[in-house]
Design a protein around this motif. Structure first.
Motif, PDB file in Angstrom:
ATOM      1  N   ALA A  55     -29.850   3.514  -7.267  1.00 14.68           N
ATOM      2  CA  ALA A  55     -29.780   1.979  -7.308  1.00 14.68           C
ATOM      3  C   ALA A  55     -28.535   1.460  -8.208  1.00 14.68           C
ATOM      4  O   ALA A  55     -28.308   0.433  -8.080  1.00 14.68           O
ATOM      5  CB  ALA A  55     -30.952   1.728  -8.161  1.00 14.68           C
ATOM      6  N   TRP A  56     -27.953   2.579  -9.042  1.00 14.35           N
ATOM      7  CA  TRP A  56     -26.728   2.135  -9.727  1.00 14.35           C
ATOM      8  C   TRP A  56     -25.748   1.793  -8.809  1.00 14.35           C
ATOM      9  O   TRP A  56     -24.854   1.193  -9.371  1.00 14.35           O
ATOM     10  CB  TRP A  56     -26.108   3.310 -10.799  1.00 14.35           C
ATOM     11  N   ARG A  57     -25.578   2.091  -7.711  1.00 14.07           N
ATOM     12  CA  ARG A  57     -24.580   1.861  -6.826  1.00 14.07           C
ATOM     13  C   ARG A  57     -24.429   0.523  -6.365  1.00 14.07           C
ATOM     14  O   ARG A  57     -23.607  -0.056  -6.125  1.00 14.07           O
ATOM     15  CB  ARG A  57     -24.797   2.677  -5.496  1.00 14.07           C
ATOM     16  N   HIS A  58     -25.589  -0.025  -6.262  1.00 15.42           N
ATOM     17  CA  HIS A  58     -25.775  -1.691  -5.650  1.00 15.42           C
ATOM     18  C   HIS A  58     -26.424  -2.452  -6.392  1.00 15.42           C
ATOM     19  O   HIS A  58     -25.901  -3.564  -6.741  1.00 15.42           O
ATOM     20  CB  HIS A  58     -26.363  -1.660  -4.175  1.00 15.42           C
ATOM     21  N   LYS A  59     -27.440  -2.259  -7.095  1.00 14.02           N
ATOM     22  CA  LYS A  59     -28.374  -3.490  -7.805  1.00 14.02           C
ATOM     23  C   LYS A  59     -28.501  -3.290  -9.312  1.00 14.02           C
ATOM     24  O   LYS A  59     -28.903  -4.108 -10.081  1.00 14.02           O
ATOM     25  CB  LYS A  59     -29.421  -3.606  -7.244  1.00 14.02           C
ATOM     26  N   ASN A  60     -28.496  -2.023  -9.812  1.00 16.80           N
ATOM     27  CA  ASN A  60     -28.991  -1.884 -11.128  1.00 16.80           C
ATOM     28  C   ASN A  60     -27.723  -1.353 -12.015  1.00 16.80           C
ATOM     29  O   ASN A  60     -26.711  -0.975 -11.401  1.00 16.80           O
ATOM     30  CB  ASN A  60     -29.932  -0.685 -11.376  1.00 16.80           C
ATOM     31  N   ARG A  61     -27.918  -1.468 -13.148  1.00 15.42           N
ATOM     32  CA  ARG A  61     -26.538  -1.113 -14.408  1.00 15.42           C
ATOM     33  C   ARG A  61     -27.423   0.045 -15.203  1.00 15.42           C
ATOM     34  O   ARG A  61     -28.801  -0.285 -15.661  1.00 15.42           O
ATOM     35  CB  ARG A  61     -26.075  -2.038 -15.177  1.00 15.42           C
ATOM     36  N   PRO A  62     -26.815   1.294 -15.386  1.00 19.42           N
ATOM     37  CA  PRO A  62     -27.634   2.345 -16.138  1.00 19.42           C
ATOM     38  C   PRO A  62     -27.610   1.926 -17.708  1.00 19.42           C
ATOM     39  O   PRO A  62     -26.657   1.291 -18.192  1.00 19.42           O
ATOM     40  CB  PRO A  62     -26.896   3.358 -15.955  1.00 19.42           C
ATOM     41  N   SER A  63     -28.899   2.252 -18.257  1.00 21.86           N
ATOM     42  CA  SER A  63     -28.829   2.330 -19.769  1.00 21.86           C
ATOM     43  C   SER A  63     -27.640   3.307 -20.340  1.00 21.86           C
ATOM     44  O   SER A  63     -27.233   4.350 -19.693  1.00 21.86           O
ATOM     45  CB  SER A  63     -30.032   2.632 -20.185  1.00 21.86           C
ATOM     46  N   LEU A  64     -27.340   3.145 -21.638  1.00 24.17           N
ATOM     47  CA  LEU A  64     -26.535   4.023 -22.162  1.00 24.17           C
ATOM     48  C   LEU A  64     -27.089   5.394 -22.043  1.00 24.17           C
ATOM     49  O   LEU A  64     -26.424   6.402 -22.089  1.00 24.17           O
ATOM     50  CB  LEU A  64     -26.266   3.622 -23.830  1.00 24.17           C
ATOM     51  N   GLU A  65     -28.379   5.736 -22.422  1.00 22.81           N
ATOM     52  CA  GLU A  65     -29.015   6.997 -22.437  1.00 22.81           C
ATOM     53  C   GLU A  65     -28.781   7.716 -20.967  1.00 22.81           C
ATOM     54  O   GLU A  65     -28.600   8.920 -20.734  1.00 22.81           O
ATOM     55  CB  GLU A  65     -30.409   6.935 -22.961  1.00 22.81           C
ATOM     56  N   SER A  66     -29.242   6.806 -19.982  1.00 21.70           N
ATOM     57  CA  SER A  66     -28.878   7.211 -18.544  1.00 21.70           C
ATOM     58  C   SER A  66     -27.568   7.762 -18.351  1.00 21.70           C
ATOM     59  O   SER A  66     -27.350   8.948 -17.612  1.00 21.70           O
ATOM     60  CB  SER A  66     -29.491   6.446 -17.802  1.00 21.70           C
ATOM     61  N   ILE A  67     -26.679   7.236 -18.586  1.00 20.09           N
ATOM     62  CA  ILE A  67     -25.279   7.208 -18.043  1.00 20.09           C
ATOM     63  C   ILE A  67     -24.571   8.480 -18.987  1.00 20.09           C
ATOM     64  O   ILE A  67     -24.041   9.218 -18.400  1.00 20.09           O
ATOM     65  CB  ILE A  67     -24.309   6.173 -17.998  1.00 20.09           C
ATOM     66  N   GLU A  68     -25.234   8.400 -20.163  1.00 16.74           N
ATOM     67  CA  GLU A  68     -24.885   9.624 -21.041  1.00 16.74           C
ATOM     68  C   GLU A  68     -25.370  10.933 -20.510  1.00 16.74           C
ATOM     69  O   GLU A  68     -24.848  12.019 -20.483  1.00 16.74           O
ATOM     70  CB  GLU A  68     -25.116   9.478 -22.404  1.00 16.74           C
ATOM     71  N   ALA A  69     -26.740  11.145 -20.038  1.00 17.74           N
ATOM     72  CA  ALA A  69     -27.375  12.260 -19.650  1.00 17.74           C
ATOM     73  C   ALA A  69     -26.839  12.547 -18.465  1.00 17.74           C
ATOM     74  O   ALA A  69     -26.388  13.681 -17.959  1.00 17.74           O
ATOM     75  CB  ALA A  69     -29.105  11.680 -19.312  1.00 17.74           C
ATOM     76  N   ALA A  70     -26.534  11.493 -17.388  1.00 15.44           N
ATOM     77  CA  ALA A  70     -25.953  12.172 -15.720  1.00 15.44           C
ATOM     78  C   ALA A  70     -24.438  12.642 -16.381  1.00 15.44           C
ATOM     79  O   ALA A  70     -24.134  13.712 -15.646  1.00 15.44           O
ATOM     80  CB  ALA A  70     -25.955  10.739 -15.013  1.00 15.44           C
ATOM     81  N   LEU A  71     -23.674  11.829 -16.909  1.00 18.72           N
ATOM     82  CA  LEU A  71     -22.363  12.471 -17.210  1.00 18.72           C
ATOM     83  C   LEU A  71     -22.197  13.583 -18.019  1.00 18.72           C
ATOM     84  O   LEU A  71     -21.500  14.466 -17.685  1.00 18.72           O
ATOM     85  CB  LEU A  71     -21.470  11.212 -17.951  1.00 18.72           C
ATOM     86  N   GLY A  72     -23.262  13.873 -18.857  1.00 19.16           N
ATOM     87  CA  GLY A  72     -23.367  14.903 -19.749  1.00 19.16           C
ATOM     88  C   GLY A  72     -23.694  16.247 -18.732  1.00 19.16           C
ATOM     89  O   GLY A  72     -23.054  17.434 -18.852  1.00 19.16           O
ATOM     90  N   PHE A  73     -24.578  16.184 -17.714  1.00 19.74           N
ATOM     91  CA  PHE A  73     -24.751  17.145 -16.793  1.00 19.74           C
ATOM     92  C   PHE A  73     -23.439  17.485 -15.940  1.00 19.74           C
ATOM     93  O   PHE A  73     -23.491  18.717 -15.741  1.00 19.74           O
ATOM     94  CB  PHE A  73     -25.704  16.889 -16.043  1.00 19.74           C
ATOM     95  N   LEU A  74     -22.655  16.523 -15.777  1.00 17.63           N
ATOM     96  CA  LEU A  74     -21.215  16.896 -14.957  1.00 17.63           C
ATOM     97  C   LEU A  74     -20.283  17.425 -15.909  1.00 17.63           C
ATOM     98  O   LEU A  74     -19.190  17.575 -15.543  1.00 17.63           O
ATOM     99  CB  LEU A  74     -20.932  15.620 -14.203  1.00 17.63           C
ATOM    100  N   GLY A  75     -20.650  17.582 -17.261  1.00 13.20           N
ATOM    101  CA  GLY A  75     -19.572  18.008 -18.175  1.00 13.20           C
ATOM    102  C   GLY A  75     -18.656  16.941 -18.857  1.00 13.20           C
ATOM    103  O   GLY A  75     -17.754  17.255 -19.414  1.00 13.20           O
ATOM    104  N   PHE A  76     -19.345  15.767 -19.062  1.00 13.98           N
ATOM    105  CA  PHE A  76     -18.429  14.713 -19.661  1.00 13.98           C
ATOM    106  C   PHE A  76     -19.222  13.910 -20.859  1.00 13.98           C
ATOM    107  O   PHE A  76     -20.458  14.314 -20.995  1.00 13.98           O
ATOM    108  CB  PHE A  76     -18.412  13.329 -18.754  1.00 13.98           C
ATOM    109  N   ASP A  77     -18.371  13.715 -21.871  1.00 17.67           N
ATOM    110  CA  ASP A  77     -18.703  13.021 -22.700  1.00 17.67           C
ATOM    111  C   ASP A  77     -18.533  11.315 -22.783  1.00 17.67           C
ATOM    112  O   ASP A  77     -17.388  11.117 -22.490  1.00 17.67           O
ATOM    113  CB  ASP A  77     -18.408  13.594 -24.266  1.00 17.67           C
ATOM    114  N   LEU A  78     -19.472  10.574 -23.497  1.00 17.45           N
ATOM    115  CA  LEU A  78     -18.941   9.197 -23.321  1.00 17.45           C
ATOM    116  C   LEU A  78     -18.957   8.965 -24.837  1.00 17.45           C
ATOM    117  O   LEU A  78     -19.687   8.849 -25.793  1.00 17.45           O
ATOM    118  CB  LEU A  78     -19.906   8.368 -22.834  1.00 17.45           C
ATOM    119  N   VAL A  79     -17.437   8.546 -25.208  1.00 20.22           N
ATOM    120  CA  VAL A  79     -17.335   8.518 -26.650  1.00 20.22           C
ATOM    121  C   VAL A  79     -16.491   7.068 -26.772  1.00 20.22           C
ATOM    122  O   VAL A  79     -15.477   6.637 -26.187  1.00 20.22           O
ATOM    123  CB  VAL A  79     -16.029   9.587 -26.967  1.00 20.22           C
ATOM    124  N   PRO A  80     -17.013   6.354 -27.641  1.00 23.24           N
ATOM    125  CA  PRO A  80     -16.350   4.833 -28.027  1.00 23.24           C
ATOM    126  C   PRO A  80     -15.051   5.069 -28.980  1.00 23.24           C
ATOM    127  O   PRO A  80     -15.060   5.949 -29.663  1.00 23.24           O
ATOM    128  CB  PRO A  80     -17.502   4.329 -28.846  1.00 23.24           C
TER     129      PRO A  80
END
Length: 163
Positions: A55-80
């Motif tokens: 759903a993030w592809r077209h209609k929804n936007r991810p929450s901060l926790e969700s995008i951090e979890a998904a990117l974390g699985f792929l080996g990335f950190d989300l740092v301000p």
């Protein structure tokens, strides 16, 4: 190849990168494609539902926790990272001194400082293995009862279920 089973050959990823999404979502789909990771693997490893990812592809936007979890699985950190206009002038001056000593430009110096502060360099020694990340087991949703509740005993005796 898949991160879950490197011996198993799969066809190349068919994940397309959407055009009208934020840069963090674009990064997620680009990395899923590059690492040849499926939606199911991201769901299993991050805890973010497959339907939410799609759903993030077209209609929804991810929450901060969700995008951090998904990117974390792929080996990335989300740092301000603060912009120069919100930093005090004395800190900007000190960063310029560090940049001059290291013979770096300001963006490279800020990137280096963020990596050190976030502890990213310390993790490079730990990531030398090629095995899949561990996934925490989710607790069962409901405990199963081994014995009937005392209030149910009389009903079950009436129905001749309890012997």
């Amino acid at each position: 190849m898949s991160r879950r089973n490197p011996d198993k050959r799969k066809r190349p990823a068919t994940i397309t990168v959407p055009d009208r999404v934020g840069p963090h979502v674009r990064l997620l789909f680009t990395e899923m494609r590059r690492q040849n990771v499926t939606y199911d693997e991201v769901e299993e490893g991050s805890g973010v539902r497959r339907a939410a990812l799609k759903a993030w592809r077209h209609k929804n936007r991810p929450s901060l926790e969700s995008i951090e979890a998904a990117l974390g699985f792929l080996g990335f950190d989300l740092v301000p990272i603060p912009r120069a206009k919100v930093l005090p002038a004395e800190i900007v001056a000190e960063i310029r001194e560090v940049a001059a000593r290291l013979d770096l430009d300001m963006p490279a110096t800020v990137k280096l400082i963020v990596e050190v502060v976030a502890g990213i360099h310390a993790r490079f020694g730990e990531v030398a293995t090629d095995e899949a990340p561990t996934v925490a087991e989710a607790p069962p949703r409901r405990r199963s009862r081994l014995f009937p509740h005392p209030d149910q005993c009389s009903l079950l005796e009436i129905a001749n279920v309890v012997h």
